[in-house]
Write an enzyme that holds these catalytic residues in place. Structure first.
Site, PDB file in Angstrom:
ATOM      1  N   HIS A  84      -0.992   1.249  -3.612  1.00  0.00           N
ATOM      2  CA  HIS A  84      -1.048   2.699  -3.337  1.00  0.00           C
ATOM      3  C   HIS A  84      -0.137   3.085  -2.174  1.00  0.00           C
ATOM      4  CE1 HIS A  84      -4.561   3.473  -5.997  1.00  0.00           C
ATOM      5  NE2 HIS A  84      -4.871   2.232  -5.693  1.00  0.00           N
ATOM      6  N   ASN A 157      -9.520   6.782  -8.810  1.00  0.00           N
ATOM      7  CA  ASN A 157      -8.263   6.761  -9.561  1.00  0.00           C
ATOM      8  C   ASN A 157      -8.274   7.870 -10.608  1.00  0.00           C
ATOM      9  OD1 ASN A 157      -7.036   4.622  -8.272  1.00  0.00           O
ATOM     10  ND2 ASN A 157      -7.588   3.096  -9.807  1.00  0.00           N
ATOM     11  N   HIS A 348     -11.885   4.517   2.731  1.00  0.00           N
ATOM     12  CA  HIS A 348     -12.739   3.328   2.613  1.00  0.00           C
ATOM     13  C   HIS A 348     -13.938   3.676   1.732  1.00  0.00           C
ATOM     14  CE1 HIS A 348     -15.019  -0.134   3.311  1.00  0.00           C
ATOM     15  NE2 HIS A 348     -14.845  -0.294   4.607  1.00  0.00           N
TER      16      HIS A 348
HETATM   17 FE1  HDE Z   1      -8.198  -0.093  -3.756  1.00  0.00          FE
HETATM   18  N1  HDE Z   1      -7.236  -0.704  -2.077  1.00  0.00           N
HETATM   19  N2  HDE Z   1      -8.865  -1.987  -4.037  1.00  0.00           N
HETATM   20  N3  HDE Z   1      -9.013   0.435  -5.538  1.00  0.00           N
HETATM   21  N4  HDE Z   1      -7.498   1.750  -3.539  1.00  0.00           N
HETATM   22  C1  HDE Z   1      -6.480   0.081  -1.289  1.00  0.00           C
HETATM   23  O1  HDE Z   1      -6.600   0.141   1.045  1.00  0.00           O
HETATM   24  C2  HDE Z   1      -8.853  -2.964  -3.112  1.00  0.00           C
HETATM   25  C3  HDE Z   1      -9.713  -0.369  -6.377  1.00  0.00           C
HETATM   26  C4  HDE Z   1      -7.764   2.836  -4.324  1.00  0.00           C
HETATM   27  O2  HDE Z   1      -4.658   6.897  -0.522  1.00  0.00           O
HETATM   28  C5  HDE Z   1      -6.065  -0.588  -0.025  1.00  0.00           C
HETATM   29  O3  HDE Z   1      -5.927   1.515   2.704  1.00  0.00           O
HETATM   30  C6  HDE Z   1      -9.590  -4.104  -3.578  1.00  0.00           C
HETATM   31  C7  HDE Z   1     -10.347   0.399  -7.418  1.00  0.00           C
HETATM   32  C8  HDE Z   1      -7.047   3.984  -3.837  1.00  0.00           C
HETATM   33  O4  HDE Z   1      -4.935   5.529   1.163  1.00  0.00           O
HETATM   34  C9  HDE Z   1      -6.759  -1.955  -0.108  1.00  0.00           C
HETATM   35  C10 HDE Z   1     -10.024  -3.781  -4.825  1.00  0.00           C
HETATM   36  C11 HDE Z   1      -9.995   1.695  -7.159  1.00  0.00           C
HETATM   37  C12 HDE Z   1      -6.350   3.545  -2.717  1.00  0.00           C
HETATM   38  C13 HDE Z   1      -7.441  -1.872  -1.454  1.00  0.00           C
HETATM   39  C14 HDE Z   1      -9.569  -2.451  -5.111  1.00  0.00           C
HETATM   40  C15 HDE Z   1      -9.165   1.694  -5.990  1.00  0.00           C
HETATM   41  C16 HDE Z   1      -6.652   2.150  -2.568  1.00  0.00           C
HETATM   42  C17 HDE Z   1      -4.581  -0.608   0.237  1.00  0.00           C
HETATM   43  C18 HDE Z   1     -10.833  -4.625  -5.794  1.00  0.00           C
HETATM   44  C19 HDE Z   1     -10.362   2.937  -7.977  1.00  0.00           C
HETATM   45  C20 HDE Z   1      -5.405   4.344  -1.860  1.00  0.00           C
HETATM   46  C21 HDE Z   1      -4.367   0.330   1.408  1.00  0.00           C
HETATM   47  C22 HDE Z   1     -11.961  -5.266  -5.238  1.00  0.00           C
HETATM   48  C23 HDE Z   1     -11.789   3.224  -7.910  1.00  0.00           C
HETATM   49  C24 HDE Z   1      -6.139   5.092  -0.782  1.00  0.00           C
HETATM   50  C25 HDE Z   1      -5.674   0.754   1.802  1.00  0.00           C
HETATM   51  C26 HDE Z   1      -5.165   5.916   0.022  1.00  0.00           C
HETATM   52  C27 HDE Z   1      -6.147   1.358  -1.547  1.00  0.00           C
HETATM   53  C28 HDE Z   1      -8.191  -2.883  -1.899  1.00  0.00           C
HETATM   54  C29 HDE Z   1      -9.801  -1.804  -6.346  1.00  0.00           C
HETATM   55  C30 HDE Z   1      -8.610   2.907  -5.477  1.00  0.00           C
HETATM   56  C31 HDE Z   1      -5.899  -3.141   0.103  1.00  0.00           C
HETATM   57  C32 HDE Z   1      -9.783  -5.388  -2.803  1.00  0.00           C
HETATM   58  C33 HDE Z   1     -11.243  -0.124  -8.528  1.00  0.00           C
HETATM   59  C34 HDE Z   1      -7.040   5.390  -4.426  1.00  0.00           C
HETATM   60  O5  HDE Z   1      -7.711  -2.105   0.895  1.00  0.00           O
END
Ligand code: HDE
Length: 721
Positions: A84, A157, A348
């Site tokens: 993202h 998402n 978060h």
């Molecule tokens: Fe994320 N995801 N994600 N994700 N995610 C990040 O956090 C992560 C997942 C989503 O505009 C990171 O600050 C793991 C699902 C959005 O700043 C990180 C897992 C969904 C955004 C991270 C998932 C998301 C992130 C990268 C599986 C939809 C952007 C930078 C266990 C429900 C937020 C940050 C923004 C961002 C980890 C799965 C949505 C690395 C470990 C499922 C919209 O922390």
């Protein structure tokens, strides 16, 4: 004592200096913001020249002004988000329209009419910060609610399911989809071997693959896509009764997509297409809006859905559990500074408020530690909550102290609890009765590193999605799979994907396989592979219209749609003016596009201002095309390859085209069989210059634009554009 000449000079200089300094300070007190200073507040005398030993000599190390400036610049970049990375943000508010007091004690969901400030960030997932907006990908839809009980982040998402079921696989998924590690290619694209290798070996990805190969993954605008919380969460009411809840954002402008060819071209013509669209809409006062919808499921009902709602590869069909609209989200202010706000915002899923709790979805559980962890390296320390964009609107106080970039100046002797030395009543911990309460779920299970068998069905909902698509949407999905797999170099990977797809739908798999130079799909081969589970749950419905973008009701007409008006000298503006004003009344904008900037002469000898050229604003930047009449103008356009290409491309992308009077010549010259006297072509409106017909012409054109695209248009594949 008589002063020496040198002394006199020194004093005079000092006097001048003092006078200059006094003047400087005077200006400073009048408006310090007008003076350039160092970060320590020292006024900078010259921002063009570094301090040198003589005008042609070396730069001096003592030049603290230069050093500070360059050092700060050297550190301007922070690590981009690992996923993202590319996004766009906006401020706004959430207004509750239906009280949720029955289901949750969350303060911001109690009183209908109450408003909560929000910051929203949309993003692509796989690309780097400098990649393009219109790539095929899921989009992030993250909302920070600044509630009176603390910040609540709904980090979702634009697709309601996810690729994997357990957080353990997330690093593998992201490694596979990101550019390949040996050569860092391709950027922001899943069309490469490592992604499809991983996906084909992980059948649980199948449902989400269907979504990312659909038009959902190439939205027309952030403003025209849905958002989903994905996981099941819990609402808990004041009596402690819990319900599972799924979150939906429904765009007021309807759900609309680009065409894949168009999306690829936009990526080159305007990499900021979605960001610009959001920015301009807000700047122009066309505030994007979504409804917040909720699916609420009791613990008992959760048992009888036919699938496990803890599994993030499953959705709850809206036909099974209706979506109740409870509020609206309005984005009405662009950020003042991209870095300070959109880049530094830290979302978060673990930022919840009392009344909202987690479910045991193993993907959600894994996310709960990941997001703080990532901010520590991205934002440089544990105090990112103090950055203005992340700071709550309610007070916070605790004994967490110090750390990198601490802003708060904590006072007093006491930094521990319990204590008897401070009087601060606000630091009480009240026997655990107030504040955030976790749902007291009973838990007595052995520790296991295993999946629940209720997660084994990887295909039923993929089939449901497929069955729910319109014929055109199905064609797009097939073409997307074909495109992606044609970029995969290892035939065995292509084969594995279509073998898996045979478990979704035999015809889909066969069609996808056709141009890929591989054997026919073999469902049995897929079923025989290690780790493959051939399990199908019984779903109580065959298709779900809500899953189709095309079958969902269209809303809000043509507001904010962009119409290109192609002109040359001699253009007839009578009908044009009438259409322009009807379009403007309906909230659409028209832009005059010609071979050059400046003006063109109209048929009545007036001047018509030109907004864009055919090359600086090509057809992919517009939703529809209007070609007015005027013999000379039409003739010039027919002879201009760029104008012809403009209309051909709009035709190919199934956009609405309206030609008036002689403007029809341009249509005839396309060679696609559309024109006066021929069979009616969907979305192609042919009108006359005569005044009585104008209102009807405007109505027809606007109705066509409101349909977004005309997929049933003939000869689209024959267009070389
Ligand atoms: Fe994320 N995801 N994600 N994700 N995610 C990040 O956090 C992560 C997942 C989503 O505009 C990171 O600050 C793991 C699902 C959005 O700043 C990180 C897992 C969904 C955004 C991270 C998932 C998301 C992130 C990268 C599986 C939809 C952007 C930078 C266990 C429900 C937020 C940050 C923004 C961002 C980890 C799965 C949505 C690395 C470990 C499922 C919209 O922390």
């Amino acid at each position: 004592m008589a002063q020496t000449k040198q002394e006199a000079q020194r004093k005079a200089k000092a006097g001048e200096g003092a006078a200059a300094k006094a003047k400087q300070l005077e200006t400073f007190s009048q408006g310090p913001e007008n003076l350039l200073t160092t970060n320590q507040g020292v006024v900078i005398p010259d921002n063009h020249n570094s301090l040198k030993a003589g005008v042609r000599g070396p730069t001096l190390l003592e030049d603290f002004i230069l050093r500070e400036k360059i050092t700060h610049f050297d550190h301007e970049r922070i690590p981009e988000r690992v996923v993202h990375a590319r996004g766009a943000g906006a401020h706004g508010y959430f207004e509750l329209t239906k009280s949720m007091v029955e289901y949750t004690s969350a303060d911001f969901l109690q009183e209908a009419g109450s408003r909560t400030p929000v910051f929203v960030r949309f993003s692509t997932v796989a690309g780097s910060r400098g990649s393009s907006d219109t790539v095929r990908d899921a989009r992030g839809f993250a909302v920070k609610f600044y509630t009176r009980e603390g910040n609540y982040d709904l980090v979702g998402n634009n697709i309601p399911v996810f690729f994997i079921q357990d957080a353990m696989k997330f690093p593998d998924l992201v490694h596979a989809v990101k550019p390949e590690p040996h050569n860092e290619m391709p950027q922001a694209a899943s069309a490469h071997d490592t992604f499809w290798d991983f996906a084909s070996l992980m059948p649980e990805t199948t449902h989400m693959l269907m979504w990312v190969m659909s038009d959902r993954a190439i939205p027309r605008s952030f403003r025209m896509m849905e958002g989903f919380g994905v996981h099941s969460f819990r609402f808990i009411n004041a009596k402690g009764v819990a319900h599972f809840v799924k979150f939906h954002w429904k765009p007021k402008l309807g759900k609309h997509a680009l065409v894949w060819d168009e999306a690829q071209k936009i990526a080159g013509k305007d990499a900021d297409f979605h960001r610009r669209d959001l920015w301009e809409a807000i700047a122009q006062g066309n505030f994007p809006e979504w409804e917040l919808g909720l699916q609420l499921v009791s613990e008992q009902k959760a048992q009888s859905l036919g699938f496990d709602l803890l599994d993030p590869t499953k959705l709850i069909p809206e036909e099974l559990v209706p979506v109740t609209v409870v509020g609206r989200l309005v984005l009405n202010r662009n950020p003042d500074n991209f870095f300070a706000e959109t880049e530094q915002v830290a979302f978060h899923p673990g930022h919840v408020v009392p009344g909202i709790d987690f479910s045991n979805d193993p993907l959600l559980q894994g996310r709960l530690f990941s997001y703080t962890d990532t901010q520590l390296s991205r934002l440089g320390g544990p105090n990112f909550h103090e950055l203005p964009i992340n700071k709550g609107v309610c007070p916070f106080h605790n004994f967490q102290r110090d750390g990198m970039h601490r802003v708060l100046v904590n006072k007093g002797q006491v930094n521990y609890e319990p204590n008897s030395l401070a009087s601060g009543a606000e630091f009480r911990v009240d026997g655990g009765q107030q504040g955030f309460q976790s749902f007291p779920e009973e838990m007595e299970s052995p520790k296991v590193r295993r999946r629940s068998p209720s997660f084994d069905d990887h295909f039923s909902q993929a089939t449901l999605f497929w069955n729910s698509q319109s014929p055109a949407e199905k064609e797009h999905i097939i073409a997307a799979f074909q495109f992606e797999l044609s970029k995969v170099e290892v035939p065995a990977i292509r084969q594995r994907v279509v073998d898996n797809l045979a478990h979704v739908d035999a015809k889909l798999a066969r069609k996808v396989a056709e141009p890929l130079g591989i054997a026919l799909p073999d469902a049995k081969a897929a079923a025989g592979r290690a780790g493959f589970r051939d399990v199908r749950m019984k779903l109580p419905l065959e298709s779900s219209p809500a899953l189709s973008m095309e079958s969902s009701p269209l809303t809000n007409g043509i507001a904010t749609r962009k119409v290109a008006v192609l002109v040359s000298n001699g253009v007839e503006t009578g009908a044009l003016r009438a259409l322009q004003s009807a379009l403007a009344d309906a909230g659409a904008t028209t832009k005059v596009v010609a071979a050059h900037l400046g003006f063109v002469a109209t048929s009545s000898g007036q001047q018509l201002a030109v907004d864009h050229t055919f090359t600086n604003m090509p057809s992919v930047m517009f939703d529809a095309v209007l070609v007015p009449g005027g013999a000379a103008s039409a003739q010039a356009l027919v002879l201009n390859g760029e104008a012809v290409h403009f209309v051909l491309e709009a035709y190919k992308h199934c956009k609405s085209i309206c030609v008036i009077g002689e403007g029809a010549q341009l249509l005839r010259s396309l060679g696609v069989g559309a024109g006066e006297g021929g069979p009616a072509v969907p979305g192609v409106i042919i009108g006359k210059n005569d005044p009585p017909g104008r209102p009807q012409l405007a109505q027809d054109f606007m109705a066509a634009i409101a349909k977004h695209r005309h997929w049933a248009r003939p000869n689209v594949d024959a267009v070389p554009a």
